[in-house]
Design a protein around this motif. Sequence first.
Motif, PDB file in Angstrom:
ATOM      1  N   VAL A   9      44.881  37.183  25.441  1.00 53.91           N
ATOM      2  CA  VAL A   9      44.778  35.739  25.618  1.00 53.91           C
ATOM      3  C   VAL A   9      44.231  35.490  27.016  1.00 53.91           C
ATOM      4  O   VAL A   9      44.734  36.043  28.000  1.00 53.91           O
ATOM      5  CB  VAL A   9      46.138  35.051  25.445  1.00 53.91           C
ATOM      6  N   ILE A  10      43.197  34.664  27.122  1.00 54.23           N
ATOM      7  CA  ILE A  10      42.591  34.373  28.424  1.00 54.23           C
ATOM      8  C   ILE A  10      42.736  32.885  28.728  1.00 54.23           C
ATOM      9  O   ILE A  10      42.627  32.040  27.851  1.00 54.23           O
ATOM     10  CB  ILE A  10      41.108  34.795  28.476  1.00 54.23           C
ATOM     11  N   MET A  11      42.996  32.579  30.004  1.00 56.66           N
ATOM     12  CA  MET A  11      43.165  31.193  30.433  1.00 56.66           C
ATOM     13  C   MET A  11      42.373  30.941  31.712  1.00 56.66           C
ATOM     14  O   MET A  11      42.658  31.554  32.749  1.00 56.66           O
ATOM     15  CB  MET A  11      44.647  30.878  30.688  1.00 56.66           C
ATOM     16  N   VAL A  65      46.569  38.611  36.644  1.00 51.42           N
ATOM     17  CA  VAL A  65      45.929  37.521  37.375  1.00 51.42           C
ATOM     18  C   VAL A  65      44.627  38.015  37.987  1.00 51.42           C
ATOM     19  O   VAL A  65      44.599  39.063  38.645  1.00 51.42           O
ATOM     20  CB  VAL A  65      46.853  36.975  38.481  1.00 51.42           C
ATOM     21  N   VAL A  66      43.531  37.281  37.750  1.00 51.19           N
ATOM     22  CA  VAL A  66      42.262  37.561  38.411  1.00 51.19           C
ATOM     23  C   VAL A  66      41.818  36.285  39.118  1.00 51.19           C
ATOM     24  O   VAL A  66      42.048  35.174  38.632  1.00 51.19           O
ATOM     25  CB  VAL A  66      41.179  38.040  37.414  1.00 51.19           C
ATOM     26  N   GLU A  67      41.198  36.451  40.277  1.00 53.10           N
ATOM     27  CA  GLU A  67      40.738  35.286  41.035  1.00 53.10           C
ATOM     28  C   GLU A  67      39.289  34.966  40.677  1.00 53.10           C
ATOM     29  O   GLU A  67      38.461  35.855  40.468  1.00 53.10           O
ATOM     30  CB  GLU A  67      40.881  35.540  42.524  1.00 53.10           C
ATOM     31  N   ASN A  68      38.999  33.668  40.628  1.00 55.49           N
ATOM     32  CA  ASN A  68      37.675  33.169  40.297  1.00 55.49           C
ATOM     33  C   ASN A  68      37.134  32.413  41.511  1.00 55.49           C
ATOM     34  O   ASN A  68      37.423  31.224  41.685  1.00 55.49           O
ATOM     35  CB  ASN A  68      37.752  32.246  39.072  1.00 55.49           C
ATOM     36  N   PRO A  69      36.366  33.079  42.383  1.00 54.86           N
ATOM     37  CA  PRO A  69      35.944  32.450  43.637  1.00 54.86           C
ATOM     38  C   PRO A  69      35.165  31.150  43.457  1.00 54.86           C
ATOM     39  O   PRO A  69      35.288  30.240  44.272  1.00 54.86           O
ATOM     40  CB  PRO A  69      35.064  33.527  44.289  1.00 54.86           C
ATOM     41  N   LEU A  79      35.117  36.316  33.677  1.00 56.26           N
ATOM     42  CA  LEU A  79      35.957  37.233  34.443  1.00 56.26           C
ATOM     43  C   LEU A  79      37.186  37.651  33.640  1.00 56.26           C
ATOM     44  O   LEU A  79      37.594  38.818  33.652  1.00 56.26           O
ATOM     45  CB  LEU A  79      36.394  36.571  35.750  1.00 56.26           C
ATOM     46  N   ALA A  80      37.772  36.698  32.932  1.00 61.04           N
ATOM     47  CA  ALA A  80      38.962  36.996  32.136  1.00 61.04           C
ATOM     48  C   ALA A  80      38.622  37.907  30.964  1.00 61.04           C
ATOM     49  O   ALA A  80      39.378  38.836  30.649  1.00 61.04           O
ATOM     50  CB  ALA A  80      39.589  35.698  31.632  1.00 61.04           C
TER      51      ALA A  80
END
Length: 328
Positions: A9-11, A65-69, A79-80
């Motif tokens: 699941v991606i958010m 958790v991944v950051e989206n600059p 990215l997700a």
Amino acid sequence: MDHPPPISVIMPLLNEEEHLGEAVQAILDQGYPGELELVLAIGRGHDNTLGVARRLAGRDPRITVVENPSGRTPDALNLAVAAAGHDIVARVDGHGFLSPGYLERAVTVLEETGAANVGGVMYAEGVTPFEKAVAVAMRSRLGVGGARFHTGGQAGPADTVYLGVFRRQWLTRAGGYDARFSRAQDWELNYRIRQAGGTVWFDPELQVRYRPRPSVRRLALQYRDYGRWRRVVAREHKGSINARYLAAPTALVANVVGLVGGFFWAPLWVIPATYATAITVGGLAIGRHDGPAVAVRVPAVLATMHASWGWGFLTSRPGQLLPDTDEP
């Protein structure tokens, strides 16, 4: 399902601190019988969404958790997807809350139909009288036309669906989300999937509760951007437009012509008068079940949605790439 496949699941998230915990919990409480992971792609906003997301991840190993600059929605989605580890990918937004059994039902439908993407209804639910009025308008043909993902309808192939549960192979084959589209990226991706031979399947049993915008200003910005980006998609994919998408800009032009032209030829005033009567009577009718405090707000909500969408469509310039002006 005897052997439920694992699901990612991606958010995409930007300024979702207030509702993030509830939205995440709705996913983790799904009771999906197979392996589940949740990837949160966080943009640099003005609240503490990233901090909340990291705390949630610290409590549950299924959360990454991944950051989206850039903070842009299509970048967050790509990215997700890249960070997700499974072959079935479900998109959920931070202000959307999955109905019980959503993921299991979606995977079952995906396997039964052989579709590339399945999705269902964006079921708007408000808390304040204004939000409830927006929800009434969003669930009505008077507000959004005949789109099944807003109003419901029979299961079957569709142009697009709300959010979506995808087979990764189709995301890869279509080239993922087009990073040029700050808005309308779902519709645009589903168009490319269909052009490549994939099926987008609508199932009315798949419902996602959606919290509408809480003010006239934010609603107007949202629908202005919808209109702008729908025209960008139409320029990119010739022949993808239809009469439903032209209704709002046509109504806006007709009303302006009627209002201004009426000073020179009075019968033209019948155009805006007819429109105002239609949305007033229709708005009060569709809002009556939610009480007078909601019903009296629906006509103004309808006018805001129609005019903002139409204005955005008419003022969208060729080659214009617009930044996100609101949360995803």
